[in-house]
Motif scaffolding. Structure first.
Motif, PDB file in Angstrom:
ATOM      1  N   VAL A  33       0.835  -1.284   0.021  1.00 20.47           N
ATOM      2  CA  VAL A  33      -0.078  -0.021  -0.012  1.00 20.47           C
ATOM      3  C   VAL A  33       0.861   1.290  -0.024  1.00 20.47           C
ATOM      4  CG1 VAL A  33      -1.726   1.345   1.371  1.00 20.47           C
ATOM      5  CG2 VAL A  33      -1.678  -1.130   1.430  1.00 20.47           C
ATOM      6  N   ASP A  34       0.524   2.092  -0.791  1.00 21.38           N
ATOM      7  CA  ASP A  34       1.125   3.469  -0.975  1.00 21.38           C
ATOM      8  C   ASP A  34       0.565   4.190   0.201  1.00 21.38           C
ATOM      9  OD1 ASP A  34       2.384   6.102  -1.189  1.00 21.38           O
ATOM     10  OD2 ASP A  34       1.822   6.122  -3.473  1.00 21.38           O
ATOM     11  N   LEU A  35       1.281   4.504   1.389  1.00 25.27           N
ATOM     12  CA  LEU A  35       0.823   5.144   2.482  1.00 25.27           C
ATOM     13  C   LEU A  35       0.645   6.602   2.488  1.00 25.27           C
ATOM     14  CD1 LEU A  35       2.367   3.128   5.524  1.00 25.27           C
ATOM     15  CD2 LEU A  35       0.286   2.831   4.597  1.00 25.27           C
ATOM     16  N   GLY A  36       1.572   7.324   1.246  1.00 24.86           N
ATOM     17  CA  GLY A  36       1.664   8.462   1.019  1.00 24.86           C
ATOM     18  C   GLY A  36       0.328   8.999   0.282  1.00 24.86           C
ATOM     19  N   ALA A  37      -0.233   7.944  -0.572  1.00 22.84           N
ATOM     20  CA  ALA A  37      -1.549   8.235  -1.166  1.00 22.84           C
ATOM     21  C   ALA A  37      -2.786   7.933  -0.707  1.00 22.84           C
ATOM     22  CB  ALA A  37      -1.430   7.410  -2.551  1.00 22.84           C
ATOM     23  N   LEU A  38      -2.691   7.748   0.980  1.00 26.28           N
ATOM     24  CA  LEU A  38      -3.886   7.056   1.705  1.00 26.28           C
ATOM     25  C   LEU A  38      -4.267   8.113   2.669  1.00 26.28           C
ATOM     26  CD1 LEU A  38      -5.171   4.689   2.391  1.00 26.28           C
ATOM     27  CD2 LEU A  38      -3.512   4.014   3.890  1.00 26.28           C
ATOM     28  N   HIS A  65     -10.489   8.058  -4.770  1.00 29.06           N
ATOM     29  CA  HIS A  65     -10.881   9.272  -5.669  1.00 29.06           C
ATOM     30  C   HIS A  65      -9.816   9.255  -6.823  1.00 29.06           C
ATOM     31  CE1 HIS A  65     -12.488  10.570  -1.762  1.00 29.06           C
ATOM     32  NE2 HIS A  65     -11.324  10.114  -1.086  1.00 29.06           N
ATOM     33  N   ALA A  66     -10.285   8.486  -7.726  1.00 25.97           N
ATOM     34  CA  ALA A  66      -9.645   8.205  -8.992  1.00 25.97           C
ATOM     35  C   ALA A  66      -8.787   9.515  -9.743  1.00 25.97           C
ATOM     36  CB  ALA A  66     -10.568   7.617 -10.228  1.00 25.97           C
ATOM     37  N   ASP A  67      -9.500  10.533  -9.499  1.00 26.25           N
ATOM     38  CA  ASP A  67      -8.859  11.807 -10.015  1.00 26.25           C
ATOM     39  C   ASP A  67      -7.441  12.172  -9.334  1.00 26.25           C
ATOM     40  OD1 ASP A  67     -10.460  12.177  -7.688  1.00 26.25           O
ATOM     41  OD2 ASP A  67     -10.823  14.243  -8.256  1.00 26.25           O
ATOM     42  N   ARG A  68      -7.627  11.843  -8.147  1.00 22.70           N
ATOM     43  CA  ARG A  68      -6.192  12.298  -7.297  1.00 22.70           C
ATOM     44  C   ARG A  68      -5.435  10.928  -7.200  1.00 22.70           C
ATOM     45  NH1 ARG A  68      -6.921  14.249  -1.989  1.00 22.70           N
ATOM     46  NH2 ARG A  68      -8.892  13.235  -1.602  1.00 22.70           N
ATOM     47  N   GLU A  69      -5.954   9.963  -7.324  1.00 21.04           N
ATOM     48  CA  GLU A  69      -5.396   8.403  -7.064  1.00 21.04           C
ATOM     49  C   GLU A  69      -4.777   8.418  -5.500  1.00 21.04           C
ATOM     50  OE1 GLU A  69      -2.146   7.714 -10.052  1.00 21.04           O
ATOM     51  OE2 GLU A  69      -3.924   6.782 -11.343  1.00 21.04           O
ATOM     52  N   TRP A 114      -5.357  -1.261  -1.120  1.00 20.38           N
ATOM     53  CA  TRP A 114      -4.139  -1.723  -2.086  1.00 20.38           C
ATOM     54  C   TRP A 114      -4.833  -2.019  -3.192  1.00 20.38           C
ATOM     55  CZ3 TRP A 114      -4.489  -6.816  -3.702  1.00 20.38           C
ATOM     56  CH2 TRP A 114      -3.253  -7.364  -4.419  1.00 20.38           C
ATOM     57  N   GLU A 115      -6.046  -2.581  -3.443  1.00 21.45           N
ATOM     58  CA  GLU A 115      -6.779  -2.851  -4.587  1.00 21.45           C
ATOM     59  C   GLU A 115      -6.974  -1.465  -5.595  1.00 21.45           C
ATOM     60  OE1 GLU A 115     -10.093  -5.480  -4.045  1.00 21.45           O
ATOM     61  OE2 GLU A 115      -9.325  -7.088  -4.646  1.00 21.45           O
ATOM     62  N   PHE A 116      -7.537  -0.839  -4.854  1.00 17.46           N
ATOM     63  CA  PHE A 116      -7.799   0.626  -5.443  1.00 17.46           C
ATOM     64  C   PHE A 116      -6.463   1.211  -6.046  1.00 17.46           C
ATOM     65  CE2 PHE A 116     -11.744   1.110  -2.890  1.00 17.46           C
ATOM     66  CZ  PHE A 116     -12.693   1.144  -3.822  1.00 17.46           C
ATOM     67  N   GLN A 117      -5.461   1.378  -5.248  1.00 17.58           N
ATOM     68  CA  GLN A 117      -4.224   1.759  -5.760  1.00 17.58           C
ATOM     69  C   GLN A 117      -3.630   1.172  -7.005  1.00 17.58           C
ATOM     70  OE1 GLN A 117      -1.591   2.303  -2.297  1.00 17.58           O
ATOM     71  NE2 GLN A 117      -2.806   4.030  -1.575  1.00 17.58           N
ATOM     72  N   ARG A 118      -3.915  -0.153  -6.735  1.00 18.58           N
ATOM     73  CA  ARG A 118      -2.896  -0.751  -7.980  1.00 18.58           C
ATOM     74  C   ARG A 118      -3.992  -1.396  -9.019  1.00 18.58           C
ATOM     75  NH1 ARG A 118       1.512  -5.143  -6.623  1.00 18.58           N
ATOM     76  NH2 ARG A 118       1.509  -6.073  -8.754  1.00 18.58           N
ATOM     77  N   PHE A 119      -5.138  -1.294  -8.803  1.00 14.11           N
ATOM     78  CA  PHE A 119      -6.051  -1.834  -9.876  1.00 14.11           C
ATOM     79  C   PHE A 119      -7.028  -0.911 -10.359  1.00 14.11           C
ATOM     80  CE2 PHE A 119      -4.606  -5.370  -7.581  1.00 14.11           C
ATOM     81  CZ  PHE A 119      -3.766  -6.151  -8.494  1.00 14.11           C
ATOM     82  N   GLY A 120      -7.292   0.095  -9.285  1.00 16.24           N
ATOM     83  CA  GLY A 120      -8.438   1.155  -9.736  1.00 16.24           C
ATOM     84  C   GLY A 120      -9.839   0.793  -9.443  1.00 16.24           C
TER      85      GLY A 120
END
Ligand SMILES: [Zn+2]
Ligand SMILES: [Zn+2]
Length: 190
Positions: A32-37, A55-59, A90-96
């Motif tokens: 998981v990218d903790l900086g994008a959480l 938030h897909a726009d900001r990932e 993790w799923e969102f960050q990796r697979f959207g």
């Protein structure tokens, strides 16, 4: 913020969840990218202990934790909820996208996290007033003192005696020995 105490508790929840998230990334190697959480605490949510929004726009993924769940659960159970939501992040960050399919199930199992995030809806115990004309009752997720020894407590509305029901089995008791008896009788079903 209307209440200083609420603010402090929300801060505490987020701080503990963040620390746990770092442990999960290190120990279970969940990337998981903790900086994008981002983290948030819901003061009102009753049905769901946690949720994860994307938030897909900001990932950026936002994990929302329910204050009532934090108050109701012991930390190990609450930590499982945090891990469940981390798998979503993790799923969102990796697979959207994210769901509760086989990919989620495998990861959740590896993290010893529950597959479902809606368990908060079901209380384990229901405290009930025995006074005929009084309909006071309260739900409990863990064996609090009134659950273990209802005869030591009184109804908050009418001062009447209390009964406890084990929600899954329907067994009831009114004393500490009744609690012990129900627990012994149920064994693994407890
Ligand atoms: Zn979920
Ligand atoms: Zn009552």
């Amino acid at each position: 913020m209307t209440d200083g105490e609420e603010y402090t508790l929300a801060d505490e929840i987020v701080a503990r969840a963040r620390i746990h998230a770092r442990e999960v990334v290190d120990e279970y190697e969940l990337a998981v990218d903790l900086g994008a959480l981002e983290w948030d605490v819901s003061p009102r949510a009753r049905r769901r202990a946690g949720a994860c929004r994307w938030h897909a726009d900001r990932e950026v993924a936002t994990i929302v934790l329910a204050r009532k769940a934090y108050e109701a659960y012991e930390w190990p159970a609450f930590a499982e909820i945090v891990r469940h939501e981390l798998v979503h992040a993790w799923e969102f960050q990796r697979f959207g996208e994210s769901g509760h399919g086989s990919r989620f199930r495998e990861r959740a199992a590896a993290l010893e996290a529950p597959r479902h995030c809606d368990a908060f809806a079901e209380p384990r115990y229901v405290l009930r007033c025995l006074t005929h004309s009084c309909d006071w009752q309260a739900e409990r997720h863990r064996a609090s003192k009134p659950v273990k020894s209802p005869d030591q407590y009184r109804c908050g509305a009418c001062n009447g005696a209390l009964e406890v029901e084990h929600a899954v089995s329907g067994r009831t008791w009114t004393t500490a020995s009744g609690y012990g008896g129900a627990k012994a009788a149920l064994g693994d079903e407890w």
